[in-house]
Design an enzyme around this catalytic site. Structure first.
Site, PDB file in Angstrom:
ATOM      1  N   SER A 285     -60.587 -53.917  -5.733  1.00 15.34           N
ATOM      2  CA  SER A 285     -60.640 -55.062  -6.613  1.00 15.34           C
ATOM      3  C   SER A 285     -59.563 -56.080  -6.752  1.00 15.34           C
ATOM      4  CB  SER A 285     -61.178 -54.387  -7.774  1.00 15.34           C
ATOM      5  OG  SER A 285     -60.138 -54.028  -8.870  1.00 15.34           O
ATOM      6  N   GLY A 286     -59.786 -57.397  -7.546  1.00 14.26           N
ATOM      7  CA  GLY A 286     -58.696 -58.217  -7.768  1.00 14.26           C
ATOM      8  C   GLY A 286     -58.116 -57.916  -8.961  1.00 14.26           C
ATOM      9  N   ASP A 287     -58.539 -56.918  -9.780  1.00 11.76           N
ATOM     10  CA  ASP A 287     -58.150 -56.357 -11.067  1.00 11.76           C
ATOM     11  C   ASP A 287     -58.025 -55.222 -11.415  1.00 11.76           C
ATOM     12  OD1 ASP A 287     -56.914 -56.711 -13.838  1.00 11.76           O
ATOM     13  OD2 ASP A 287     -58.223 -58.814 -14.045  1.00 11.76           O
ATOM     14  N   ASP A 288     -57.899 -54.655 -12.425  1.00  8.65           N
ATOM     15  CA  ASP A 288     -57.581 -53.115 -12.726  1.00  8.65           C
ATOM     16  C   ASP A 288     -58.860 -52.382 -12.263  1.00  8.65           C
ATOM     17  OD1 ASP A 288     -55.232 -53.522 -14.134  1.00  8.65           O
ATOM     18  OD2 ASP A 288     -56.443 -54.175 -15.930  1.00  8.65           O
ATOM     19  N   SER A 319     -55.755 -51.988  -5.310  1.00 12.30           N
ATOM     20  CA  SER A 319     -55.690 -53.305  -6.120  1.00 12.30           C
ATOM     21  C   SER A 319     -54.389 -53.483  -6.081  1.00 12.30           C
ATOM     22  CB  SER A 319     -56.219 -52.941  -7.501  1.00 12.30           C
ATOM     23  OG  SER A 319     -56.174 -54.456  -8.324  1.00 12.30           O
TER      24      SER A 319
END
Length: 506
Positions: A285-288, A319
């Site tokens: 993902s692009g975040d947590d 990530s």
């Protein structure tokens, strides 16, 4: 086509299995190669039949087949989306077909419940809401495609514990699969796919063109008894899975994939929830990958609903710009009693991160993490007491968070740039930090000082490289410190059934 139940029998939880450690020599590989290898292994791991609960069988020449899966509830009635005018051509909107199906089938809620089957095809749809005692089942070749038409996304008021939307001060678009005030809901499949087609949303976000906060893929509010399992979620407009103000939540066998630079595409975000179990998930993902939350500043304090009794196990995370497990930064209702174990983090910014600030209030306490393997990390551990994101300027400067009883043990890491950065709050020391039996191999270009510690206190035992003075080594006799709780949580006592259905073609 019409489906009728073939049989329903009690069974054990088939989703539990021994964690498979992926020990592979990677020191000669580039970060990009590592991500590709782990992505490949992860997809095999969570697509393999031995781990997939959904099964489908069809004999050659027959007009019917059966499929089985594990669920907290089996249903007495079932139907296919095609019976409500669904068209799986990837072009025709099925928003009305989904909502008509749910509305009609809700009449079976008190008569053994109902299952809506989504067969193979590409089913374009906007947001739709589910009902209680309901199962949404996606065939392995079924793809839900999120509509690009904003008219198919209702707008909701901001969450009361946040006071405003995250992307914009106004409301928020309703999530693709949504429900509120529900009981006993299952969203599952034979590894079917939900594609959020998020690129246009990401462009609007970067361009400052959003009037409302972007939708999530799956969200349930004020609900009890939710199972989300055996699905692949792609390219969400924002967060992927968001249970909020809910209890007894199971998230199992989910594969989540988004570009690592996509904005705010968090994997799984339990928010002001009690009794949550997240296991056997693979997230890029692009975040947590997992972000545990409970409200924002004065709004979260006033709402006062913590997230508590959370289990996270057998999670694989990639990530590069965010955390494997994040606690906060919106934690103003409190976060307590979280147990995470058997975690694999690859090319991820941090392993475990606590994010808070003056004005948040509440607490993050009784956190236990063990058996975590980390490869190519900026930080293994990070705690931020100055995370400055606020909903407005009205927060209380005297609302100081309590960060206490944070336990990490039995962990290894390689190619780590910084062992830890712990920044407490002056006058509000983060206390009870315990780290034991942790070995981190530092990267060739790692920082001169691997540990940075301010306004914290605690202890360590058997930690390498040697920690900061605020975390003194208590010697080998304390290697058993930072104990993981022996007792199980109620969410681990959930009993699964083996559900089996026969599909016939008309």
């Amino acid at each position: 086509m019409r489906m009728e139940p073939a049989r329903t029998e009690d069974g054990s939880d088939t989703s539990s299995y021994k964690f498979m450690g992926m020990k592979k020599e990677m020191t000669m590989m580039s970060d990009k190669e590592i991500v590709l290898v782990i992505a490949f292994l992860g997809l095999i791991l969570f697509k393999a039949p031995m781990f997939a609960e959904g099964r489908a069988f069809r004999e050659p020449g027959q007009a019917e087949y059966t499929f089985t899966y594990s669920a907290t509830s089996c249903r007495a009635h079932s139907a296919s989306l095609t019976e409500y005018g669904g068209v799986g051509d990837g072009v025709t909107s099925n928003t009305k077909a989904f909502q008509d199906a749910v509305n009609d089938l809700s009449k079976y809620a008190d008569d053994g419940g109902v299952q809506l089957f989504v067969p193979a095809g590409k089913w374009l749809t906007g947001s739709f809401s589910l009902t209680s005692h309901f199962t949404l089942f996606l065939d392995q070749d079924a793809v839900l495609l999120a509509s690009q038409d904003l008219n198919e996304w209702p707008v909701l008021k901001p969450l009361p514990s946040y006071g405003r939307g995250r992307d914009a001060a106004a409301g928020r678009y309703q999530s693709l699969i949504f429900g509120s005030n529900l009981t006993d809901v299952v969203v599952t499949g034979n590894n079917g796919t939900i594609d959020g087609q998020g690129a246009s949303w990401w462009q609007k976000f970067h361009g400052g063109k959003l009037k409302y906060t972007r939708p999530y893929l799956v969200e349930f509010m004020y609900s009890d008894g939710i199972q989300i399992s055996n699905l692949t979620l792609l390219n969400s407009p924002s967060w992927n899975v968001h249970p909020v103000y809910s209890s007894n939540i199971l998230v199992q066998g989910i594969t989540i994939l988004a570009p690592v630079k996509s904005p705010n595409t968090d994997g799984i975000n339990p928010d002001s929830c009690k009794n949550v179990r997240i296991e056997d998930c693979y997230i890029v993902s692009g975040d947590d990958c997992v972000a545990v939350k409970s409200g924002w500043d004065e709004y979260g304090i006033q709402f006062g609903m913590p997230t508590e009794q959370v289990v996270i196990r057998r999670l694989t995370c990639v990530s590069p710009y965010s955390a494997t497990i994040a606690l906060g930064s919106e934690m103003s209702g409190g976060i307590r009693d979280l147990r995470a174990e058997d975690i694999l983090a690859i090319n991820t910014e941090s392993g475990v991160r606590i994010k808070t600030a003056v004005g948040r209030g509440a607490y993050v306490k009784d956190i236990y993490v063990r058996r975590m393997t980390m490869h190519t990390m900026k930080w293994a551990f990070k705690m931020d007491g100055d995370y400055k994101s606020h909903p407005d300027t009205h927060y209380d400067p005297n609302a100081l968070p309590e960060i206490a009883n944070i336990n990490f043990r039995d962990m290894v890491g390689e190619n780590v740039s910084i062992a830890a950065r712990f920044d407490g709050i002056p006058g509000d020391t983060f206390s009870g930090i315990c780290i034991a039996n942790v070995t981190l191999s530092m990267a060739a270009k790692s920082k001169k000082y691997p540990w940075t510690c301010t306004d914290i206190e605690g202890m360590t035992s058997g930690v390498r490289p040697a920690p900061c003075d605020a975390l003194p080594d208590q010697g080998p006799e304390k290697i058993g410190s930072c104990n993981f709780p022996a007792e199980s949580l109620p969410i681990d006592e959930v009993v699964f059934q083996q559900c089996s259905y026969r599909m016939s073609y008309s």
